[in-house]
Design a protein around this motif. Structure first.
Motif, PDB file in Angstrom:
ATOM      1  N   LYS A  62     -25.316   7.508 -32.762  1.00 24.20           N
ATOM      2  CA  LYS A  62     -24.918   6.105 -32.937  1.00 24.20           C
ATOM      3  C   LYS A  62     -25.329   5.577 -34.308  1.00 24.20           C
ATOM      4  O   LYS A  62     -24.717   4.662 -34.850  1.00 24.20           O
ATOM      5  N   ALA A  63     -26.404   6.153 -34.845  1.00 23.94           N
ATOM      6  CA  ALA A  63     -26.895   5.685 -36.144  1.00 23.94           C
ATOM      7  C   ALA A  63     -26.134   6.305 -37.304  1.00 23.94           C
ATOM      8  O   ALA A  63     -26.133   5.768 -38.419  1.00 23.94           O
ATOM      9  N   ALA A  64     -25.483   7.439 -37.023  1.00 20.68           N
ATOM     10  CA  ALA A  64     -24.858   8.241 -38.090  1.00 20.68           C
ATOM     11  C   ALA A  64     -23.989   7.427 -39.053  1.00 20.68           C
ATOM     12  O   ALA A  64     -24.054   7.606 -40.276  1.00 20.68           O
ATOM     13  N   ALA A  65     -23.213   6.531 -38.485  1.00 14.57           N
ATOM     14  CA  ALA A  65     -22.289   5.758 -39.314  1.00 14.57           C
ATOM     15  C   ALA A  65     -23.002   4.891 -40.345  1.00 14.57           C
ATOM     16  O   ALA A  65     -22.419   4.528 -41.371  1.00 14.57           O
ATOM     17  N   TYR A  66     -24.271   4.557 -40.060  1.00 10.45           N
ATOM     18  CA  TYR A  66     -24.976   3.616 -40.939  1.00 10.45           C
ATOM     19  C   TYR A  66     -26.014   4.299 -41.841  1.00 10.45           C
ATOM     20  O   TYR A  66     -26.536   3.690 -42.772  1.00 10.45           O
ATOM     21  N   LEU A  67     -26.295   5.571 -41.535  1.00 14.53           N
ATOM     22  CA  LEU A  67     -27.338   6.254 -42.310  1.00 14.53           C
ATOM     23  C   LEU A  67     -27.018   6.393 -43.800  1.00 14.53           C
ATOM     24  O   LEU A  67     -27.958   6.411 -44.617  1.00 14.53           O
ATOM     25  N   PRO A  68     -25.745   6.469 -44.171  1.00 13.30           N
ATOM     26  CA  PRO A  68     -25.450   6.508 -45.612  1.00 13.30           C
ATOM     27  C   PRO A  68     -26.074   5.333 -46.373  1.00 13.30           C
ATOM     28  O   PRO A  68     -26.378   5.447 -47.555  1.00 13.30           O
ATOM     29  N   LEU A  69     -26.286   4.210 -45.679  1.00 15.74           N
ATOM     30  CA  LEU A  69     -26.882   3.039 -46.321  1.00 15.74           C
ATOM     31  C   LEU A  69     -28.297   3.298 -46.821  1.00 15.74           C
ATOM     32  O   LEU A  69     -28.781   2.632 -47.739  1.00 15.74           O
ATOM     33  N   ILE A  70     -28.982   4.259 -46.161  1.00 15.00           N
ATOM     34  CA  ILE A  70     -30.357   4.544 -46.566  1.00 15.00           C
ATOM     35  C   ILE A  70     -30.503   5.985 -47.057  1.00 15.00           C
ATOM     36  O   ILE A  70     -31.603   6.531 -47.117  1.00 15.00           O
ATOM     37  N   ALA A  71     -29.354   6.532 -47.467  1.00 16.40           N
ATOM     38  CA  ALA A  71     -29.337   7.938 -47.899  1.00 16.40           C
ATOM     39  C   ALA A  71     -30.221   8.187 -49.125  1.00 16.40           C
ATOM     40  O   ALA A  71     -30.796   9.265 -49.281  1.00 16.40           O
ATOM     41  N   THR A  72     -30.360   7.176 -49.967  1.00 17.24           N
ATOM     42  CA  THR A  72     -31.173   7.363 -51.179  1.00 17.24           C
ATOM     43  C   THR A  72     -32.665   7.280 -50.905  1.00 17.24           C
ATOM     44  O   THR A  72     -33.483   7.459 -51.794  1.00 17.24           O
ATOM     45  N   TYR A  73     -33.028   6.962 -49.651  1.00 17.62           N
ATOM     46  CA  TYR A  73     -34.453   6.804 -49.330  1.00 17.62           C
ATOM     47  C   TYR A  73     -34.933   7.835 -48.305  1.00 17.62           C
ATOM     48  O   TYR A  73     -35.860   7.556 -47.550  1.00 17.62           O
ATOM     49  N   THR A  74     -34.303   8.988 -48.279  1.00 15.36           N
ATOM     50  CA  THR A  74     -34.618   9.947 -47.204  1.00 15.36           C
ATOM     51  C   THR A  74     -36.095  10.353 -47.174  1.00 15.36           C
ATOM     52  O   THR A  74     -36.615  10.746 -46.124  1.00 15.36           O
ATOM     53  N   ASP A  75     -36.783  10.257 -48.325  1.00 15.47           N
ATOM     54  CA  ASP A  75     -38.210  10.595 -48.317  1.00 15.47           C
ATOM     55  C   ASP A  75     -39.070   9.468 -47.751  1.00 15.47           C
ATOM     56  O   ASP A  75     -40.268   9.632 -47.541  1.00 15.47           O
ATOM     57  N   LYS A  76     -38.449   8.327 -47.516  1.00 15.15           N
ATOM     58  CA  LYS A  76     -39.218   7.157 -47.047  1.00 15.15           C
ATOM     59  C   LYS A  76     -39.027   6.867 -45.565  1.00 15.15           C
ATOM     60  O   LYS A  76     -39.591   5.900 -45.047  1.00 15.15           O
ATOM     61  N   TYR A  77     -38.185   7.640 -44.909  1.00 16.53           N
ATOM     62  CA  TYR A  77     -38.025   7.379 -43.478  1.00 16.53           C
ATOM     63  C   TYR A  77     -37.774   8.674 -42.730  1.00 16.53           C
ATOM     64  O   TYR A  77     -37.355   9.689 -43.322  1.00 16.53           O
ATOM     65  N   THR A  78     -38.044   8.619 -41.438  1.00 10.70           N
ATOM     66  CA  THR A  78     -37.788   9.755 -40.564  1.00 10.70           C
ATOM     67  C   THR A  78     -37.056   9.241 -39.335  1.00 10.70           C
ATOM     68  O   THR A  78     -37.491   8.261 -38.723  1.00 10.70           O
ATOM     69  N   LEU A  79     -35.967   9.861 -39.010  1.00 13.69           N
ATOM     70  CA  LEU A  79     -35.232   9.459 -37.820  1.00 13.69           C
ATOM     71  C   LEU A  79     -35.789  10.238 -36.626  1.00 13.69           C
ATOM     72  O   LEU A  79     -35.800  11.465 -36.632  1.00 13.69           O
ATOM     73  N   VAL A  80     -36.259   9.505 -35.642  1.00 16.70           N
ATOM     74  CA  VAL A  80     -36.827  10.135 -34.453  1.00 16.70           C
ATOM     75  C   VAL A  80     -35.845   9.914 -33.299  1.00 16.70           C
ATOM     76  O   VAL A  80     -35.614   8.773 -32.900  1.00 16.70           O
ATOM     77  N   PRO A  81     -35.250  10.966 -32.780  1.00 14.52           N
ATOM     78  CA  PRO A  81     -34.233  10.796 -31.741  1.00 14.52           C
ATOM     79  C   PRO A  81     -34.765  10.125 -30.469  1.00 14.52           C
ATOM     80  O   PRO A  81     -35.833  10.490 -29.967  1.00 14.52           O
ATOM     81  N   ALA A  82     -34.021   9.183 -30.013  1.00 13.24           N
ATOM     82  CA  ALA A  82     -34.311   8.525 -28.727  1.00 13.24           C
ATOM     83  C   ALA A  82     -32.976   8.427 -28.001  1.00 13.24           C
ATOM     84  O   ALA A  82     -32.086   7.719 -28.450  1.00 13.24           O
ATOM     85  N   SER A  83     -32.856   9.129 -26.904  1.00 11.08           N
ATOM     86  CA  SER A  83     -31.542   9.243 -26.267  1.00 11.08           C
ATOM     87  C   SER A  83     -31.245   8.116 -25.282  1.00 11.08           C
ATOM     88  O   SER A  83     -30.105   7.936 -24.858  1.00 11.08           O
ATOM     89  N   GLN A  84     -32.269   7.360 -24.909  1.00 10.76           N
ATOM     90  CA  GLN A  84     -32.032   6.298 -23.928  1.00 10.76           C
ATOM     91  C   GLN A  84     -32.226   4.913 -24.545  1.00 10.76           C
ATOM     92  O   GLN A  84     -32.907   4.760 -25.554  1.00 10.76           O
ATOM     93  N   VAL A  85     -31.626   3.927 -23.880  1.00  9.59           N
ATOM     94  CA  VAL A  85     -31.755   2.543 -24.333  1.00  9.59           C
ATOM     95  C   VAL A  85     -32.121   1.673 -23.135  1.00  9.59           C
ATOM     96  O   VAL A  85     -31.509   1.796 -22.077  1.00  9.59           O
ATOM     97  N   ILE A  86     -33.126   0.831 -23.315  1.00  7.58           N
ATOM     98  CA  ILE A  86     -33.449  -0.141 -22.263  1.00  7.58           C
ATOM     99  C   ILE A  86     -32.622  -1.394 -22.534  1.00  7.58           C
ATOM    100  O   ILE A  86     -32.727  -1.997 -23.592  1.00  7.58           O
ATOM    101  N   GLY A  87     -31.790  -1.755 -21.582  1.00  4.97           N
ATOM    102  CA  GLY A  87     -30.926  -2.931 -21.756  1.00  4.97           C
ATOM    103  C   GLY A  87     -31.715  -4.225 -21.770  1.00  4.97           C
ATOM    104  O   GLY A  87     -32.872  -4.273 -21.305  1.00  4.97           O
ATOM    105  N   MET A  88     -31.099  -5.274 -22.305  1.00  2.96           N
ATOM    106  CA  MET A  88     -31.786  -6.557 -22.465  1.00  2.96           C
ATOM    107  C   MET A  88     -32.115  -7.206 -21.126  1.00  2.96           C
ATOM    108  O   MET A  88     -32.997  -8.053 -21.045  1.00  2.96           O
ATOM    109  N   HIS A  89     -31.402  -6.831 -20.072  1.00  2.00           N
ATOM    110  CA  HIS A  89     -31.648  -7.485 -18.791  1.00  2.00           C
ATOM    111  C   HIS A  89     -32.277  -6.554 -17.754  1.00  2.00           C
ATOM    112  O   HIS A  89     -32.351  -6.889 -16.577  1.00  2.00           O
ATOM    113  N   GLU A  90     -32.719  -5.404 -18.207  1.00  2.00           N
ATOM    114  CA  GLU A  90     -33.360  -4.486 -17.249  1.00  2.00           C
ATOM    115  C   GLU A  90     -34.773  -4.958 -16.913  1.00  2.00           C
ATOM    116  O   GLU A  90     -35.426  -5.643 -17.704  1.00  2.00           O
ATOM    117  N   HIS A  91     -35.233  -4.551 -15.724  1.00  2.00           N
ATOM    118  CA  HIS A  91     -36.592  -4.885 -15.322  1.00  2.00           C
ATOM    119  C   HIS A  91     -37.568  -4.056 -16.166  1.00  2.00           C
ATOM    120  O   HIS A  91     -37.515  -2.817 -16.162  1.00  2.00           O
TER     121      HIS A  91
END
Lengths: 311, 311
Positions: free
Chosen positions: B36-65
């Motif tokens: 899901k992030a792939a489309a936006y990663l080019p925006l930070i492509a010049t800073y690859t040494d400054k960030y690490t993408l850590v995969p998280a496959s699940q999302v907690i919805g805004m209305h979940e308990h």
């Protein structure tokens, strides 16, 4: 004599009222010090048949202890005003004086309507469409129980319906989330009571962000929270006005437009004005008092709460 | 993956942060779905040494308990984030996700600092001079006891002092009147405790109108009231922006400027963002996290409350 700018602004407000409502049959009784008022009476000299100056030689200061001051100053405008109201010599009483004294005066003279646990002070809150919602309680009852909030809901609903002409007003509980079950202990305990109440059209919780929206016409909360919100809204108005912002919604945030906050649940109409009320606020309060009298809201409250009690 | 506009706005905020702070050594770990992030990663492509993408496959919805969701979704960005924070692999954790899950996640992973009765969520509130006051609690603790408010006062005072650099911050109790003795039962019981507290510079009560003033740097209240005020301020901002009003104070009312609300009193820095956070809000949160880490506020809290406890 109530308020920081009495009697000048009060008299000016009366003048404004007379000039804008030339055909209204209302007769105004002005309680105050004739000597202090003398300089401003020429402003209403053309309306001498429409008002009567009732001498009041004492003034209850804004920081005096309400109960003590009312006892010790029987000739204050507030004490005399409630005396006249109780005796039925006037149909409504309004003042920009000591809020506590106004509340205590109402409770000890005209008293709470039978069946009302806690009379409440309600404040109009502007919507962006130019109309108003009603927020209550805004300070008379700092700590509340669920059954108090339920009565506020009924009082507010009837007021908005009868005085403002809103048919089937939507009533909401102020809360920190929209879902049922959210909130502090009070809100959690109040929600099911409002939901089960057949006398109102309860639409559930609203949040702080919904106060100025068209979600609900009546929003109920504890007096502590309501007071904080009312004063915050007032400060927002003052900040933006001082910064030179001009906007119609900002204008409607000005308490002077609605004038004052009625006490709901006592045996006659009473409106409490802001201590710093200028002429416009006095005029607006007189107009609201006129609407309240025309709607005979006190009688409506009495009938409602006697039948609610019996059922 | 937190917030309504993740991961797009989150990544854009990170890009904005990197571009505005080219010399900052901070390394950002971004928890989210790489696809899901792939489309936006080019925006930070010049800073690859400054960030690490850590995969998280699940999302907690805004209305979940919150509790249920954290248990059932160990691969969510919030669950993974708190895991990393607890393990010391990151120095601070921020998200615009489910507020309840952020609060519960903090309480069950890094936990409350020893001696802290109730961690609290604090929100900056703009003054007209361009600086900010700190209002707490704004929703983590709907119902409070006096001793909770006293701890909020100490936490807020230390935060404003260490993170914002305000020397001797003034601390006030939110109330419906200025005089000592005013208020609901909670405020009446809290006032003397704050007055006697040697760890803070208590200046007494402030009212709803003083939230944006320079009277106090720190204003303490129950979470129910604070939440209502925060959301009311937000709605005021939105209403005036929608109406085309342009004003600097209005700009500062925008939560995007300060970004989010820190949880104070847990064993590592955590910032909760607004669900609708755009890029600017993410950038602001990263900046505030930087200030919090530099000030080592967690250590300051630990020392303060261990010594307060012992005394």
């Amino acid at each position: 004599m109530g308020g920081d700018f009495a009697p000048e602004e009060a008299v000016k407000g009366v003048a404004q009222y007379f000039s804008e409502h030339p055909d209204n049959a209302a007769h105004l009784f002005l309680f105050g010090d004739p000597e202090k008022a003398a300089a401003y009476l020429p402003l209403i000299a053309t309306y001498t048949d429409k008002y009567t100056l009732v001498p009041a030689s004492q003034v209850i200061g804004m920081h005096e202890h309400p109960t003590k001051a009312l006892k010790e100053k029987p000739h204050s405008s507030i004490a005399i005003g409630f005396g006249w109201l109780q005796a039925g010599k006037v149909d409504a009483f309004l003042s920009a004086g000591n809020t506590g004294a106004m509340m205590v005066g109402a409770m000890y003279s005209i008293k709470a309507i039978e069946g009302i646990l806690r009379p409440t002070i309600a404040s109009p809150m502007p919507r962006t469409d130019g109309t108003y919602n009603l927020l209550l309680d805004v300070g008379a009852n700092a700590d509340c129980k669920p059954e108090h909030l339920v009565q506020f809901a009924e009082l507010g609903s009837l007021y908005v319906q009868r005085v403002w002409g809103v048919s089937e007003p939507r009533v909401a509980l102020l809360n920190l989330g929209e879902e049922e079950g959210k909130g502090n202990l009070l809100a959690q305990a109040t929600y099911p009571l409002l939901k089960a109440n057949q006398n109102i059209r309860f639409i559930g919780n609203v949040e702080g962000r919904d106060l100025f929206s068209d979600k609900a016409h009546v929003v109920v909360c504890e007096g502590f929270v309501g007071n904080v919100m009312l004063k915050m809204a007032e400060s927002i108005h003052n900040i933006f006005v001082q910064r030179g912002v001009q906007d119609e919604f900002l204008t409607h945030l000005n308490y002077e437009i609605y004038g004052g906050t009625p006490i709901l649940g006592v045996n006659a109409p009473v409106i409490i004005g802001h201590g710093i009320s200028p002429a416009l606020a006095f005029k607006s309060m007189i107009e609201e008092a006129g609407r309240i009298i025309s709607a005979d809201i006190t009688q409506a409250f009495k009938e409602h709460f006697s039948s609610t009690q019996a059922s």
